[in-house]
Scaffold this motif. Structure first.
Motif, PDB file in Angstrom:
ATOM      1  N   ILE A  69      39.495  40.354  40.598  1.00 36.91           N
ATOM      2  CA  ILE A  69      39.786  41.785  40.451  1.00 36.91           C
ATOM      3  C   ILE A  69      41.215  42.045  40.916  1.00 36.91           C
ATOM      4  O   ILE A  69      41.979  42.754  40.256  1.00 36.91           O
ATOM      5  CB  ILE A  69      38.769  42.655  41.225  1.00 36.91           C
ATOM      6  CG1 ILE A  69      37.411  42.644  40.507  1.00 36.91           C
ATOM      7  CG2 ILE A  69      39.274  44.085  41.381  1.00 36.91           C
ATOM      8  CD1 ILE A  69      36.287  43.320  41.263  1.00 36.91           C
ATOM      9  N   GLN A  70      41.570  41.452  42.045  1.00 38.62           N
ATOM     10  CA  GLN A  70      42.933  41.601  42.558  1.00 38.62           C
ATOM     11  C   GLN A  70      43.953  41.064  41.554  1.00 38.62           C
ATOM     12  O   GLN A  70      44.960  41.705  41.261  1.00 38.62           O
ATOM     13  CB  GLN A  70      43.076  40.871  43.907  1.00 38.62           C
ATOM     14  CG  GLN A  70      44.437  41.002  44.536  1.00 38.62           C
ATOM     15  CD  GLN A  70      44.736  42.416  44.997  1.00 38.62           C
ATOM     16  OE1 GLN A  70      43.850  43.141  45.420  1.00 38.62           O
ATOM     17  NE2 GLN A  70      45.993  42.814  44.914  1.00 38.62           N
ATOM     18  N   ALA A  71      43.663  39.892  40.985  1.00 39.62           N
ATOM     19  CA  ALA A  71      44.570  39.299  39.995  1.00 39.62           C
ATOM     20  C   ALA A  71      44.661  40.166  38.746  1.00 39.62           C
ATOM     21  O   ALA A  71      45.740  40.307  38.159  1.00 39.62           O
ATOM     22  CB  ALA A  71      44.106  37.886  39.643  1.00 39.62           C
ATOM     23  N   ALA A  72      43.562  40.775  38.340  1.00 40.08           N
ATOM     24  CA  ALA A  72      43.573  41.656  37.161  1.00 40.08           C
ATOM     25  C   ALA A  72      44.405  42.896  37.445  1.00 40.08           C
ATOM     26  O   ALA A  72      45.154  43.361  36.571  1.00 40.08           O
ATOM     27  CB  ALA A  72      42.149  42.047  36.770  1.00 40.08           C
ATOM     28  N   GLN A  73      44.278  43.415  38.645  1.00 40.07           N
ATOM     29  CA  GLN A  73      45.069  44.588  39.003  1.00 40.07           C
ATOM     30  C   GLN A  73      46.568  44.264  39.018  1.00 40.07           C
ATOM     31  O   GLN A  73      47.391  45.100  38.667  1.00 40.07           O
ATOM     32  CB  GLN A  73      44.630  45.129  40.375  1.00 40.07           C
ATOM     33  CG  GLN A  73      43.261  45.756  40.327  1.00 40.07           C
ATOM     34  CD  GLN A  73      42.699  46.098  41.698  1.00 40.07           C
ATOM     35  OE1 GLN A  73      43.145  45.597  42.727  1.00 40.07           O
ATOM     36  NE2 GLN A  73      41.686  46.948  41.715  1.00 40.07           N
ATOM     37  N   GLU A  74      46.878  43.027  39.416  1.00 41.35           N
ATOM     38  CA  GLU A  74      48.279  42.592  39.435  1.00 41.35           C
ATOM     39  C   GLU A  74      48.720  42.006  38.090  1.00 41.35           C
ATOM     40  O   GLU A  74      49.876  41.630  37.921  1.00 41.35           O
ATOM     41  CB  GLU A  74      48.482  41.569  40.549  1.00 41.35           C
ATOM     42  CG  GLU A  74      48.254  42.144  41.927  1.00 41.35           C
ATOM     43  CD  GLU A  74      48.233  41.093  43.023  1.00 41.35           C
ATOM     44  OE1 GLU A  74      48.459  39.888  42.733  1.00 41.35           O
ATOM     45  OE2 GLU A  74      47.976  41.468  44.180  1.00 41.35           O
TER      46      GLU A  74
END
Length: 146
Positions: free
Chosen positions: A109-114
């Motif tokens: 999720i963090q990677a998708a947000q970034e």
């Protein structure tokens, strides 16, 4: 005299209800876990395609994030299940794998947000390994029914 006869009969009836309830709970648990395993497999099939789309269209990262959040909700639901006594060992294994899933989903999720998800890294991630491990639980559940 009638009271002495009725009391054992009542106790037998009540214990029979408990057995039926245990069997029903066990069946429901098995169905819920089986559905979760199928959903995890579907998730592992869908996610690489969504990530590929996102790498070609940055706006698709929101779809990736949404799918990850949906799966995170499914993980939380299966973690809240109350297993029957017969399935305690399987449930403990499942909880270990869902913790790995949860951690992997949070990272993704963090990677998708970034907007920095790499397909190869995802397919070789601990998240996908945990999904493969969870699929092995299905075999153990099938053995419970035998």
């Amino acid at each position: 005299m009638k009271k002495l006869f009725i009391l054992p009969l009542l106790l037998v009836a009540l214990s029979g209800c408990s057995l039926i309830e245990d069997a029903t709970n066990g069946l429901q648990y098995t169905e819920d876990v089986t559905q979760f395993i199928a959903d995890a497999e579907e998730f592992s099939n869908d996610l690489p395609q969504l990530i590929e789309q996102a790498q070609n269209d940055v706006t698709a990262f929101s779809d990736v994030e949404q799918r990850l959040q949906e799966f995170q909700t499914e993980i939380e639901e299966v973690q809240a299940l109350n297993p029957p006594e017969l399935a305690e060992s399987i449930h403990n294994d499942l909880m270990e794998y869902t913790e790995q899933l949860e951690s992997g989903v949070e990272e993704m999720i963090q990677a998708a947000q970034e907007q920095v998800i790499n397909i190869e890294a995802v397919e070789n991630s601990a998240l996908f390994q945990a999904i493969r491990d969870i699929q092995q639980i299905q075999q153990n559940l099938n053995q419970l029914g035998e």
